[in-house]
Design a protein around this motif. Sequence first.
Motif, mmCIF file in Angstrom:
data_model
loop_
_atom_site.group_PDB
_atom_site.id
_atom_site.type_symbol
_atom_site.label_atom_id
_atom_site.label_comp_id
_atom_site.label_asym_id
_atom_site.label_seq_id
_atom_site.Cartn_x
_atom_site.Cartn_y
_atom_site.Cartn_z
ATOM 1 N N GLN A 111 1.362 3.653 -3.253
ATOM 2 C CA GLN A 111 0.927 5.126 -2.876
ATOM 3 C C GLN A 111 1.985 6.102 -3.104
ATOM 4 O OE1 GLN A 111 0.368 5.992 1.151
ATOM 5 N NE2 GLN A 111 -1.073 7.674 0.824
ATOM 6 N N GLY A 120 -3.696 1.559 -2.841
ATOM 7 C CA GLY A 120 -2.704 2.638 -2.779
ATOM 8 C C GLY A 120 -2.515 3.407 -3.926
ATOM 9 N N ALA A 157 -5.100 6.385 -3.228
ATOM 10 C CA ALA A 157 -4.512 6.913 -2.151
ATOM 11 C C ALA A 157 -3.441 7.932 -2.552
ATOM 12 C CB ALA A 157 -3.959 5.796 -1.096
ATOM 13 N N GLY A 158 -2.726 7.568 -3.485
ATOM 14 C CA GLY A 158 -1.693 8.646 -3.831
ATOM 15 C C GLY A 158 -2.025 10.119 -4.400
ATOM 16 N N TYR A 198 0.812 -1.258 -0.138
ATOM 17 C CA TYR A 198 -0.037 0.042 0.145
ATOM 18 C C TYR A 198 0.980 1.351 0.174
ATOM 19 C CZ TYR A 198 -3.550 3.310 1.634
ATOM 20 O OH TYR A 198 -4.470 4.550 1.936
ATOM 21 N N PHE A 240 -9.406 4.549 -5.336
ATOM 22 C CA PHE A 240 -9.226 4.031 -3.735
ATOM 23 C C PHE A 240 -10.534 3.494 -3.530
ATOM 24 C CE2 PHE A 240 -9.854 5.107 0.664
ATOM 25 C CZ PHE A 240 -8.732 4.913 1.242
#
Length: 488
Positions: free
Chosen positions: A61, A112, A115-116, A57, A88
């Motif tokens: 990310q 991930g 999420a970045g 993750y 996400f």
Amino acid sequence: MTESAQLQTGQRHWVLIACMLAMFMAAIEVTIVATAMPTIIAELGGFSQFGWVFSVYLLTQAVSVPLYGRLADIWGRKRMLFLGTSIFLAGSILCGFAHSMTWLIVFRAFQGLGAGAIMPLSSTIVADIYSPRERASVQGWLSSVWGVAAIVGPLSGAWLVQHFTWSVIFWVNLPIGIVSMLMLARWLPAHQLAEKPQPLNLAGSAWLMLCISALLTALLQAERLGYWLLLVVAVSLFAGWQLKRHEQRADAPLFPAIIWRSRVIIAGNAGNLIIGAAMMGISAFLPTWIQGITGGSPLQAGSALAMMSIGWPLASTFSGRLMLATSYRFTAQLGALLLIAGSALLLLLHPESTIYQAGLTAFVIGTGMGMTSTTFLVSVQNHADYDIRGICTASIMFSRMIGSAIGTALMGAVLNMNLVWRLPHAQDPVQQIMSEETRNALNHDTLQHLVAGIAASLHWVFIVALLIAVLALWVAWLMPRQRLEHEG
């Protein structure tokens, strides 16, 4: 036309709330999953693989953060945040349906990738819609999201796992993410693309992803790689060299030239790299001290660590006012001194130290981190023009992630070397004293011998954390002396 154009005060507040919801969704993901992992392992098995649930993750990310930052400057913050949030949420849904640890790791990697976008672009949007004078104060609100998530995450994770299936811990993201996107769709104007928008630098992106992936794999999996570690490091160095060559020749580089020429941006990134590394000295090893050395419970360890999450947003809010009254440099230096003081307090811990001493130490470190990180971030955002603010903000977040990985690897290596030297015949000594069942089975002399050796080893880890904190003071000196009010 920027996303912030013609926004009224009421609209700005709704956009701020939407960004805080998005950040809360990503922040709580880390703590809530950690709480539920024992239950997940019990059902899915694969204990030997569970470390990859977190590592993969972080890896995906970190790889995607700078790419989202650059794309946001080219194609607009709103579009890219919607894309990242959608990925996400899709990853969250898939994680809940995972039927083995292998599939959970695959879906966490996908999660991930989304999420970045959330953290850097939410922060960038807020920087776009508030003036330089307002940004410092608003950053306190954004920092408070982390404090709330650190407290709510473990509690809600434990409650959900106890009363529902573990899948729910991933699915709680859905309503939060959907509400956030609906609010942004309603209140945040879309970026108007130029007639000929810059293309994405695909070759540079590929070299960047390879460099970061190899670097993080080397840092996070050094012990498991064995002799392969040298090859992974070589791949990272080669990819980094190729990225540098490509960036020098590219018409549309991933990292604009000003990032490498600006003293403020360089200092901001270096400062967050240091903060990320120093943070691991307390996040990873203070709970070990409390549970292993003083014999405290996991709840006590979590309570002490939560004090850092309380000190961070409080100091972040205060630093906004201090920047207005003094300067970037003074505020960053004060935060660095607090970070040094907190790291020094770690060295004063001993086996008879109380939970209150550990909590005070965490609080002081949290205030230092909150003050320095906010100052570095606000200075960079105020220094960067709109068309590069996305990549500049993303670089700050990326630097902190890399710093955390470096800090984890460095301090973990220091701890392991000390344990081998002090307790050469002990089999996994930390695990022996961390497990209540194993600890109780040890005789008094053996337990005291292990505790003394591990305590001395942890003190060397804390010394490394103190040295890293001292570097933050040097970086703070690189900040400009000008007062925030001089920028508008």
